[in-house]
Write an enzyme that holds these catalytic residues in place. Sequence first.
Site, PDB file in Angstrom:
ATOM      1  N   ASN A   7       0.847  -1.197   0.000  1.00  0.00           N
ATOM      2  CA  ASN A   7       0.000   0.000   0.000  1.00  0.00           C
ATOM      3  C   ASN A   7       0.886   1.253   0.000  1.00  0.00           C
ATOM      4  OD1 ASN A   7      -1.402   2.291   1.142  1.00  0.00           O
ATOM      5  ND2 ASN A   7      -3.067   0.908   1.660  1.00  0.00           N
ATOM      6  N   HIS A  10       0.848   6.259   1.807  1.00  0.00           N
ATOM      7  CA  HIS A  10       1.677   7.193   2.573  1.00  0.00           C
ATOM      8  C   HIS A  10       2.722   7.899   1.732  1.00  0.00           C
ATOM      9  CE1 HIS A  10      -0.481   6.528   6.154  1.00  0.00           C
ATOM     10  NE2 HIS A  10      -0.346   5.223   6.027  1.00  0.00           N
ATOM     11  N   HIS A  43      -5.738   3.661  -1.810  1.00  0.00           N
ATOM     12  CA  HIS A  43      -7.072   3.875  -1.233  1.00  0.00           C
ATOM     13  C   HIS A  43      -7.533   5.280  -1.606  1.00  0.00           C
ATOM     14  CE1 HIS A  43      -9.665   3.766   2.738  1.00  0.00           C
ATOM     15  NE2 HIS A  43     -10.369   4.091   1.671  1.00  0.00           N
ATOM     16  N   ARG A  45      -9.775   7.764  -0.748  1.00  0.00           N
ATOM     17  CA  ARG A  45     -10.713   8.102   0.329  1.00  0.00           C
ATOM     18  C   ARG A  45     -11.633   9.230  -0.118  1.00  0.00           C
ATOM     19  NH1 ARG A  45      -9.031   5.960   5.595  1.00  0.00           N
ATOM     20  NH2 ARG A  45     -10.723   7.200   6.402  1.00  0.00           N
ATOM     21  N   ARG A  49      -7.493  12.399   1.206  1.00  0.00           N
ATOM     22  CA  ARG A  49      -6.412  12.882   2.075  1.00  0.00           C
ATOM     23  C   ARG A  49      -5.026  12.418   1.626  1.00  0.00           C
ATOM     24  NH1 ARG A  49      -7.626   9.480   7.525  1.00  0.00           N
ATOM     25  NH2 ARG A  49      -9.637  10.465   7.253  1.00  0.00           N
ATOM     26  N   GLU A  70      -8.622   0.326  -3.023  1.00  0.00           N
ATOM     27  CA  GLU A  70      -9.511   0.263  -1.858  1.00  0.00           C
ATOM     28  C   GLU A  70     -10.524   1.387  -1.956  1.00  0.00           C
ATOM     29  OE1 GLU A  70      -7.298   0.525   1.725  1.00  0.00           O
ATOM     30  OE2 GLU A  70      -6.285  -1.367   1.393  1.00  0.00           O
ATOM     31  N   THR A 101      -8.348   2.924   8.480  1.00  0.00           N
ATOM     32  CA  THR A 101      -9.551   2.092   8.529  1.00  0.00           C
ATOM     33  C   THR A 101      -9.636   1.364   9.874  1.00  0.00           C
ATOM     34  OG1 THR A 101      -9.004   1.696   6.214  1.00  0.00           O
ATOM     35  CG2 THR A 101     -10.892   0.522   7.085  1.00  0.00           C
ATOM     36  N   GLU A 151     -10.608  -9.876   2.989  1.00  0.00           N
ATOM     37  CA  GLU A 151      -9.358  -9.475   3.630  1.00  0.00           C
ATOM     38  C   GLU A 151      -9.669  -9.363   5.118  1.00  0.00           C
ATOM     39  OE1 GLU A 151      -6.820  -6.634   1.753  1.00  0.00           O
ATOM     40  OE2 GLU A 151      -6.187  -5.807   3.684  1.00  0.00           O
ATOM     41  N   HIS A 192      -3.563  -4.941   7.662  1.00  0.00           N
ATOM     42  CA  HIS A 192      -3.693  -3.850   8.633  1.00  0.00           C
ATOM     43  C   HIS A 192      -2.759  -4.026   9.825  1.00  0.00           C
ATOM     44  CE1 HIS A 192      -5.306  -0.242  10.324  1.00  0.00           C
ATOM     45  NE2 HIS A 192      -5.961  -0.073   9.190  1.00  0.00           N
TER      46      HIS A 192
HETATM   47  N1  PXP Z   1      -5.726  -3.411   4.115  1.00  0.00           N
HETATM   48  C1  PXP Z   1      -6.722  -2.509   4.193  1.00  0.00           C
HETATM   49  C2  PXP Z   1      -8.082  -2.924   3.761  1.00  0.00           C
HETATM   50  C3  PXP Z   1      -6.486  -1.185   4.653  1.00  0.00           C
HETATM   51  O1  PXP Z   1      -7.508  -0.307   4.725  1.00  0.00           O
HETATM   52  C4  PXP Z   1      -5.169  -0.825   4.999  1.00  0.00           C
HETATM   53  C5  PXP Z   1      -4.886   0.588   5.447  1.00  0.00           C
HETATM   54  O2  PXP Z   1      -5.097   1.462   4.406  1.00  0.00           O
HETATM   55  C6  PXP Z   1      -4.152  -1.789   4.878  1.00  0.00           C
HETATM   56  C7  PXP Z   1      -4.465  -3.083   4.462  1.00  0.00           C
HETATM   57  C8  PXP Z   1      -2.735  -1.479   5.211  1.00  0.00           C
HETATM   58  O3  PXP Z   1      -2.599  -1.214   6.569  1.00  0.00           O
HETATM   59  P1  PXP Z   1      -1.215  -0.717   7.132  1.00  0.00           P
HETATM   60  O4  PXP Z   1      -0.919   0.600   6.485  1.00  0.00           O
HETATM   61  O5  PXP Z   1      -1.444  -0.611   8.594  1.00  0.00           O
HETATM   62  O6  PXP Z   1      -0.184  -1.760   6.756  1.00  0.00           O
END
Ligand code: PXP
Length: 239
Positions: A7, A10, A43, A45, A49, A70, A101, A151, A192
């Site tokens: 992901n 960031h 993602h 959003r 953001r 996402e 999330t 997931e 997550h």
């Molecule tokens: N999976 C989903 C569905 C999420 O919403 C997120 C956070 O955006 C992640 C995975 C990744 O989480 P993390 O950034 O804590 O690794």
Amino acid sequence: MKKLGVNIDHVATIRNARGSNHPNPLLIAKHVSKCGADSVTIHLREDRRHINDQDVLEICKDRKIITNLEISLNDEIVKIALKNKPNYICIVPEKRKEITTEGGLNLNKNRTKIKKVISLFNKANIRTSLFIDPNLKDIQSAKELNADCVEIHTGKISDLIKKNKDYKKELIKIKKCSKFGKNFGLEIHAGHGLDYKTTAILTKIKEITEFNIGHFIIGESVTHGLKKTIKSFRKIINK
Ligand code: PXP
């Protein structure tokens, strides 16, 4: 081989901090793919953001990148997803004020809407996943709603492991859900709050075939670089 989705939200957060176009999410998505990620998660959003509409367009247009988008169930966002045709969709709950999330989808409350949205993605040949908390009822609902995958939200177990608290109960729950879901024909993913330690524990569950990891990979890459960090994760998930 288990899969790793990275992901890169960031990266966009850092870009947005200066209102410029650096670091560029498209370039990082390409780089992450070259470094061995099986897919790149972004993602979009509702408050934009981090990832914005232009990022979605550019990243999805590059067909060499396997994109996992996402999204919430918001009509406008669903429309954007359908227009950009990512390879994968993961439907997540979204609250305006949350930092990230916070929990899985409420499949009971949103049943009709989720079923309708999944059928749109099915028709467009987009693999669709539902982000859920580890409970058997939601696994069964995900199958009934025609999702391809679930997931499992690993935020709670990750937190317990990081705080050196007893995580066995949560691990058993995730194991049970993974087996149950696999028997139903669902692909089981996890995501997550994952880091090296939590991923090493969860990868022992053989039914989990994909991990989606963001914050820790981007953070760790500041010191060790994306290539080395992704390589380390690939080693862990396929041990
Ligand atoms: N999976 C989903 C569905 C999420 O919403 C997120 C956070 O955006 C992640 C995975 C990744 O989480 P993390 O950034 O804590 O690794």
